[in-house]
Every structure is written in C-alpha cells, then in structure tokens.
Design a protein around this motif. Structure first.
Motif, PDB file in Angstrom:
ATOM      1  N   LYS A  39       0.801  -1.219   0.000  1.00 24.97           N
ATOM      2  CA  LYS A  39       0.000   0.000   0.000  1.00 24.97           C
ATOM      3  C   LYS A  39       0.835   1.270   0.000  1.00 24.97           C
ATOM      4  N   ASP A  40       2.140   1.155   0.241  1.00 19.37           N
ATOM      5  CA  ASP A  40       2.972   2.341   0.343  1.00 19.37           C
ATOM      6  C   ASP A  40       3.166   2.987  -1.033  1.00 19.37           C
ATOM      7  N   LYS A  41       2.900   4.281  -1.122  1.00 24.36           N
ATOM      8  CA  LYS A  41       2.931   4.992  -2.395  1.00 24.36           C
ATOM      9  C   LYS A  41       4.320   4.989  -3.016  1.00 24.36           C
ATOM     10  N   PHE A  42       5.348   5.226  -2.224  1.00 23.22           N
ATOM     11  CA  PHE A  42       6.705   5.269  -2.744  1.00 23.22           C
ATOM     12  C   PHE A  42       7.102   3.939  -3.368  1.00 23.22           C
ATOM     13  N   LEU A  43       6.828   2.844  -2.673  1.00 29.78           N
ATOM     14  CA  LEU A  43       7.198   1.527  -3.187  1.00 29.78           C
ATOM     15  C   LEU A  43       6.397   1.173  -4.431  1.00 29.78           C
ATOM     16  N   ARG A  44       5.132   1.591  -4.471  1.00 29.52           N
ATOM     17  CA  ARG A  44       4.317   1.335  -5.664  1.00 29.52           C
ATOM     18  C   ARG A  44       4.883   2.065  -6.872  1.00 29.52           C
ATOM     19  N   ILE A  45       5.333   3.309  -6.669  1.00 29.87           N
ATOM     20  CA  ILE A  45       5.881   4.084  -7.778  1.00 29.87           C
ATOM     21  C   ILE A  45       7.180   3.454  -8.279  1.00 29.87           C
ATOM     22  N   LEU A  46       7.975   2.920  -7.381  1.00 30.28           N
ATOM     23  CA  LEU A  46       9.193   2.239  -7.802  1.00 30.28           C
ATOM     24  C   LEU A  46       8.874   1.102  -8.770  1.00 30.28           C
ATOM     25  N   LEU A  47       7.836   0.342  -8.459  1.00 31.03           N
ATOM     26  CA  LEU A  47       7.449  -0.769  -9.330  1.00 31.03           C
ATOM     27  C   LEU A  47       6.847  -0.274 -10.637  1.00 31.03           C
ATOM     28  N   GLN A  48       5.929   0.669 -10.538  1.00 31.11           N
ATOM     29  CA  GLN A  48       5.228   1.150 -11.724  1.00 31.11           C
ATOM     30  C   GLN A  48       6.173   1.853 -12.702  1.00 31.11           C
ATOM     31  N   SER A  49       7.187   2.510 -12.183  1.00 31.87           N
ATOM     32  CA  SER A  49       8.120   3.245 -13.033  1.00 31.87           C
ATOM     33  C   SER A  49       9.151   2.326 -13.671  1.00 31.87           C
ATOM     34  N   GLY A  50       9.299   1.127 -13.117  1.00 29.17           N
ATOM     35  CA  GLY A  50      10.332   0.225 -13.599  1.00 29.17           C
ATOM     36  C   GLY A  50      11.668   0.456 -12.943  1.00 29.17           C
ATOM     37  N   ALA A  51      11.722   1.321 -11.938  1.00 36.34           N
ATOM     38  CA  ALA A  51      12.985   1.608 -11.259  1.00 36.34           C
ATOM     39  C   ALA A  51      13.521   0.378 -10.535  1.00 36.34           C
ATOM     40  N   VAL A  52      12.621  -0.434  -9.992  1.00 44.25           N
ATOM     41  CA  VAL A  52      13.002  -1.646  -9.267  1.00 44.25           C
ATOM     42  C   VAL A  52      12.080  -2.783  -9.694  1.00 44.25           C
ATOM     43  N   PRO A  53      12.630  -3.911 -10.137  1.00 45.22           N
ATOM     44  CA  PRO A  53      11.798  -5.055 -10.495  1.00 45.22           C
ATOM     45  C   PRO A  53      11.106  -5.642  -9.262  1.00 45.22           C
ATOM     46  N   ARG A  54       9.974  -6.292  -9.476  1.00 45.03           N
ATOM     47  CA  ARG A  54       9.190  -6.874  -8.379  1.00 45.03           C
ATOM     48  C   ARG A  54      10.021  -7.840  -7.543  1.00 45.03           C
ATOM     49  N   GLU A  55      10.802  -8.699  -8.214  1.00 42.77           N
ATOM     50  CA  GLU A  55      11.553  -9.703  -7.452  1.00 42.77           C
ATOM     51  C   GLU A  55      12.593  -9.077  -6.539  1.00 42.77           C
ATOM     52  N   LYS A  56      13.175  -7.938  -6.970  1.00 37.81           N
ATOM     53  CA  LYS A  56      14.170  -7.283  -6.125  1.00 37.81           C
ATOM     54  C   LYS A  56      13.513  -6.564  -4.949  1.00 37.81           C
ATOM     55  N   LEU A  57      12.334  -6.010  -5.176  1.00 38.20           N
ATOM     56  CA  LEU A  57      11.616  -5.385  -4.071  1.00 38.20           C
ATOM     57  C   LEU A  57      11.202  -6.435  -3.055  1.00 38.20           C
ATOM     58  N   ASP A  58      10.671  -7.564  -3.528  1.00 39.04           N
ATOM     59  CA  ASP A  58      10.264  -8.640  -2.624  1.00 39.04           C
ATOM     60  C   ASP A  58      11.453  -9.175  -1.836  1.00 39.04           C
ATOM     61  N   ALA A  59      12.601  -9.294  -2.500  1.00 40.47           N
ATOM     62  CA  ALA A  59      13.801  -9.785  -1.816  1.00 40.47           C
ATOM     63  C   ALA A  59      14.247  -8.801  -0.738  1.00 40.47           C
ATOM     64  N   ALA A  60      14.142  -7.491  -1.026  1.00 39.41           N
ATOM     65  CA  ALA A  60      14.526  -6.472  -0.041  1.00 39.41           C
ATOM     66  C   ALA A  60      13.590  -6.505   1.165  1.00 39.41           C
TER      67      ALA A  60
END
Length: 211
Positions: A39-60
């Motif tokens: 639900k966090d806006k910053f993390l959602r924008i990272l995914l939507q922009s392509g700045a960070v792939p989903r698998e790397k965010l999940d790993a973090a």
C-alpha cells in the motif's frame, strides 16, 4: 511514467521499507504485513516506473523482515544522502547496492553515507571520473519520490518564526495609529488574524520526521 534505471533508488527503497515496517510493527506489535508494503505509495511508484523489479523489491522486504535491526539506521538518513550513496557505491564497486549485506551497519554503504552526511560533495571527484553518466547526473526522476512536494527544511520554519514575531510590534503600532478610538476591538480582530496566519505558516513549515 517513463522507465527509470535503478541508480539512485536502492538506499531510499530500503529506507522506505524500514519506515513502513517500523510503523506497522508499532501499530500491531508483530512482524509487518506484506500488504503494508504493497500500500505504500513510494514503493508502488518504484514498481510502476520500472525503477526496481518486483523480485528485487520482494527480496529487499524479505531481508528486512529477517533482520529489521540491520536496516534501522537508514530511517535517520536524508534521502539526498542515500540517493548519492547509491551513485558512489556503483562507481566504486561497478554494481548497484542490492544485497542485504550491503546495507548492514559499518559496511561500505553505511560508511559512504556517513561521509556524505558531513560533506555531500565528498566523492564528487570519483563520480566525475566515472564512465557512467548516470553517476554524475543522479538519474533520479522528480516523480520517483512518491511522497508529494518536498517538505520545507528547518530554515523555513525559523524564517517564519523570526519574521512572525518580529512583525508583532508593527501590528501593534498599526492598530494604535490607525484605530485610536477602537484599539481594543481592532486589537482583538487584527491581532487574532495575525496570530492565525502566523500559526498556519508555522504548521506548514514545521519540520517533520517520517513515521
């Protein structure tokens, strides 16, 4: 939104994960839920922009959940420091700081941040000689923060405070000279209006820490 490269967002992503995780843990007293991060806006924008792939965010996020204390120091770091620390780390080690171990206390990334805290230009010469142009430009989109307009700093609050209370004698003089026959009523009306404006300006410029 245009795709944004990973440079300059890794530290801020880890910081935001730590902030969200701490807030959710305080509210419920147990390990943070996965939907709290979703639900966090910053993390959602990272995914939507392509700045960070989903698998790397999940790993973090998994890395934080396993050892939250390893990342707690990031919460107190300024985002500008973290963004530049990413660039410095990439220039020094020819890779992005994406591993959990990169962000542990007293490791290379932490030491870079500490140096940048004292002098944000400490590594400028190294970045200048980097072969990657992103290391000098920062390549971080203005819309990537996901936190709305930039918050005012401490200086803005101090300026409002000094100017506000410095103007009090002028308001009093204005009331006495312009409304000599209605000093009390004018004082209540204009003084009250001045106080409301001052308090509103102080609230808007009050420095806030992330929860």
């Amino acid at each position: 939104m245009a795709v944004i490269r990973e440079t300059g967002v890794q530290g801020r992503m880890r910081r935001r994960i730590a902030v969200v995780g701490r807030v959710d843990h305080r509210r419920r007293g147990v390990a943070p839920r996965s939907d709290a991060f979703a639900k966090d806006k910053f993390l959602r924008i990272l995914l939507q922009s392509g700045a960070v792939p989903r698998e790397k965010l999940d790993a973090a996020i998994d890395g934080f959940n396993k050892a939250p204390s390893d990342f707690s120091w990031l919460i107190d770091m300024d985002e500008a420091v973290l963004a530049k620390a990413d660039l410095v780390f990439a220039a020094k080690y020819s890779r992005h700081p994406t591993e959990d171990a990169d962000f542990r206390l007293n490791r290379d990334y932490h030491r870079i941040c500490r140096s940048l805290e004292y002098d944000l230009h400490h590594y400028d010469s190294e970045l200048h000689h980097s072969s990657d142009p992103d290391h000098t430009t920062g390549c971080v989109s203005a819309g990537i923060d996901g936190t709305g307009p930039k918050k005012p700093g401490v200086w803005a609050f101090r300026v409002v405070l000094v100017c506000g209370f410095g103007s009090a004698p002028l308001v009093g003089m204005l009331i006495v000279t312009r409304f000599p026959d209605h000093t009390l009523s004018a004082g209540i009306l204009l003084g009250g209006l001045w106080l409301v404006i001052l308090l509103g300006a102080l609230v808007r410029t009050l420095p806030r820490r992330d929860e």
